[in-house]
Scaffold this motif. Structure first.
Motif, PDB file in Angstrom:
ATOM      1  N   SER A   1       0.811  -1.207   0.000  1.00 55.44           N
ATOM      2  CA  SER A   1       0.000   0.000   0.000  1.00 55.44           C
ATOM      3  C   SER A   1       0.854   1.272   0.000  1.00 55.44           C
ATOM      4  O   SER A   1       1.851   1.362   0.723  1.00 55.44           O
ATOM      5  N   GLY A   2       0.429   2.223  -0.807  1.00 57.52           N
ATOM      6  CA  GLY A   2       1.129   3.490  -0.915  1.00 57.52           C
ATOM      7  C   GLY A   2       1.730   3.732  -2.279  1.00 57.52           C
ATOM      8  O   GLY A   2       2.153   4.843  -2.583  1.00 57.52           O
ATOM      9  N   GLY A   3       1.771   2.709  -3.107  1.00 58.76           N
ATOM     10  CA  GLY A   3       2.326   2.852  -4.443  1.00 58.76           C
ATOM     11  C   GLY A   3       3.808   2.549  -4.471  1.00 58.76           C
ATOM     12  O   GLY A   3       4.659   3.449  -4.454  1.00 58.76           O
ATOM     13  N   ASN A   4       4.158   1.265  -4.494  1.00 60.20           N
ATOM     14  CA  ASN A   4       5.567   0.869  -4.522  1.00 60.20           C
ATOM     15  C   ASN A   4       6.236   1.293  -5.829  1.00 60.20           C
ATOM     16  O   ASN A   4       5.636   1.200  -6.902  1.00 60.20           O
TER      17      ASN A   4
ATOM     18  N   ARG B   1      -4.450   8.676  -9.924  1.00 67.23           N
ATOM     19  CA  ARG B   1      -3.252   8.737  -9.089  1.00 67.23           C
ATOM     20  C   ARG B   1      -3.549   9.051  -7.626  1.00 67.23           C
ATOM     21  O   ARG B   1      -2.640   9.403  -6.871  1.00 67.23           O
ATOM     22  N   SER B   2      -4.798   8.925  -7.231  1.00 67.69           N
ATOM     23  CA  SER B   2      -5.170   9.034  -5.825  1.00 67.69           C
ATOM     24  C   SER B   2      -5.033   7.660  -5.172  1.00 67.69           C
ATOM     25  O   SER B   2      -5.507   6.661  -5.713  1.00 67.69           O
ATOM     26  N   HIS B   3      -4.391   7.612  -4.004  1.00 63.93           N
ATOM     27  CA  HIS B   3      -4.254   6.330  -3.303  1.00 63.93           C
ATOM     28  C   HIS B   3      -5.615   5.683  -3.079  1.00 63.93           C
ATOM     29  O   HIS B   3      -5.806   4.498  -3.358  1.00 63.93           O
TER      30      HIS B   3
ATOM     31  N   PHE C   1      -0.553   1.632  -7.601  1.00 57.61           N
ATOM     32  CA  PHE C   1       0.051   2.234  -8.789  1.00 57.61           C
ATOM     33  C   PHE C   1       1.558   2.254  -8.605  1.00 57.61           C
ATOM     34  O   PHE C   1       2.071   1.980  -7.513  1.00 57.61           O
ATOM     35  N   GLY C   2       2.279   2.538  -9.695  1.00 53.61           N
ATOM     36  CA  GLY C   2       3.719   2.683  -9.620  1.00 53.61           C
ATOM     37  C   GLY C   2       4.092   4.128  -9.313  1.00 53.61           C
ATOM     38  O   GLY C   2       3.285   4.916  -8.820  1.00 53.61           O
TER      39      GLY C   2
ATOM     40  N   ASP D   1       7.075  10.630  -7.321  1.00 50.11           N
ATOM     41  CA  ASP D   1       5.659  10.970  -7.179  1.00 50.11           C
ATOM     42  C   ASP D   1       4.782   9.872  -7.780  1.00 50.11           C
ATOM     43  O   ASP D   1       5.267   8.952  -8.436  1.00 50.11           O
ATOM     44  N   HIS D   2       3.488   9.992  -7.552  1.00 52.80           N
ATOM     45  CA  HIS D   2       2.541   8.959  -7.981  1.00 52.80           C
ATOM     46  C   HIS D   2       2.606   8.735  -9.480  1.00 52.80           C
ATOM     47  O   HIS D   2       2.626   9.682 -10.260  1.00 52.80           O
TER      48      HIS D   2
END
Length: 396
Positions: free
Chosen positions: A45-48, A114-116, A312-313, A325-326
């Protein structure tokens, strides 16, 4: 008991992390004969940052976009002539060398968000980017093919959207002993003794009473069944390791659950990413290695598939704060003993053809991954759960 007083005092019920199935309340839970494979879902979670996880160590564009954040070639565990593992993923590389890992690059969806919170909802519900669903894809699996709420278990204190169906939801618990003890408190029993048909038919009270009835039934089953196996292996002493240890004990106890969901946070690395991600990947890979060994020791790994994803990446170019950034597309890991496509499933990310935000463009829809797992692993009708047909992949 007054409705207002009941709702005021029902903290225990609401914190037991259950949502009722509204079909029937039951006290004696019989073991299901529904015998399919096990699926373990892990969310980072958080966008690895996928590019610093599986590293394109021969690509000059990668190094130009990340002059301070790129992983030096001598710190990469090389897997192919193009791609290698972050050094913290050495335990995962061992599994890769044994043929237990398939890595799918460039996984995402059209018009990425791109919102978590929103992107997590999209991944958890299997919706389109502009579609809002109130049920998760695992929840719909439980609805259609599950017989009990514990068909799917989330190793957490609260239930995520992915586990919520329209008629029946999964269960969330970190500790079956605490869960069982909570449902056997004097207060819990007293409340259940006071329920009536009138209470069950009243909206708010009915919701809570049915929740508590299912909680008690499921807690008893999970507690009594999971006692049959306690792991003797030493897991990393952290929340993620503990969640996987409990999952292994559930699986090795032959708990009649098909899907397990685990989440590991901390991957939103906008600043000072290098050290943060290194520690997180170390925690992930060391814990997964012990988990796989625990399953292998008990001959259950052959019936277990592990899916790891992130919502997301990250952006290809580093930011000014030493982070990223996201972004959009990312890599997905499949871990199992029965993989048809071992190693890298598809081509490395294209760092030349980016979207207008400077993000990787997806080439594999994440719902194709789900469809493949539902169809080929869990052996159910994937379209009925995902609400449409998606092309199947060939990793299992």
């Amino acid at each position: 008991m007054e409705r207002r007083d009941f709702l005021k005092q029902s903290t225990l019920a609401s914190s037991l992390f259950f949502v009722p199935n509204f079909i029937k309340a039951f006290e004696n839970v019989s073991k299901s004969t529904f015998k399919h494979k096990k699926l373990v879902i892990i969310q980072l979670s958080g966008g690895n940052d996928g590019l610093n996880t599986i590293i394109p160590y021969t690509n000059d564009i990668y190094f130009r976009n990340r002059p301070k954040l790129s992983i030096p070639k001598n710190n990469v565990i090389k897997a192919t002539d193009e791609l290698g593992f972050h050094k913290s993923l050495a335990p995962l590389k061992k599994l890769y060398d044994q043929g237990y890992v398939s890595i799918i690059n460039n996984v995402g969806y059209p018009n990425p968000n791109r919102s978590h919170f929103r992107s997590t909802d999209i991944w958890q519900t299997a919706s389109n980017a502009d579609e809002y669903l109130s049920s998760g894809w695992v929840g719909r699996f439980i609805d259609k093919y599950g017989k009990n709420p514990y068909t799917a278990i989330e190793l957490d204190d609260s239930l995520s959207l992915i586990m919520k169906g329209k008629n029946m939801n999964g269960i969330a618990t970190k500790n079956p002993n605490i869960l069982f003890a909570n449902t056997n408190t004097a207060y819990f029993k007293k409340v259940l003794e006071q329920q009536t048909d009138a209470h069950l038919s009243e909206h708010n009270l009915g919701y809570l009473y049915k929740t508590m009835i299912e909680a008690k039934s499921s807690a008893k089953y999970i507690y009594e069944t999971s006692k049959t196996y306690k792991s003797s292996l030493e897991y990393p002493n952290n929340p993620f390791g503990n969640q996987l240890k409990t999952t292994a004990e559930f699986i090795n106890s032959d708990l009649d659950s098909k899907v397990y969901y685990v989440s590991m946070g901390g991957f939103d690395t906008h600043a000072n990413q290098a050290n943060k991600q290194s520690k997180l990947l170390k925690t992930y890979s060391e814990s997964v290695e012990v988990f796989v060994n625990d399953l292998k020791k008990n001959d259950t790994f052959k019936d277990t598939l592990i899916l790891t994803f992130s919502e997301f990446g990250r952006r290809v170019q580093q930011n000014a704060a030493g982070g990223t950034d996201h972004g959009a597309a990312n890599n997905v890991f499949l871990i199992g003993e029965n993989l048809k496509k071992k190693g890298f499933y598809n081509d490395a990310p294209n760092l030349v053809n980016l979207d207008t935000n400077g993000d990787l463009i997806h080439t594999v829809d994440f719902r194709s991954v789900y469809a493949t797992i539902l169809d080929k692993w869990l052996q159910v009708n994937d379209a009925s759960i995902l609400n449409k047909s998606f092309s199947k992949l060939n990793f299992i």
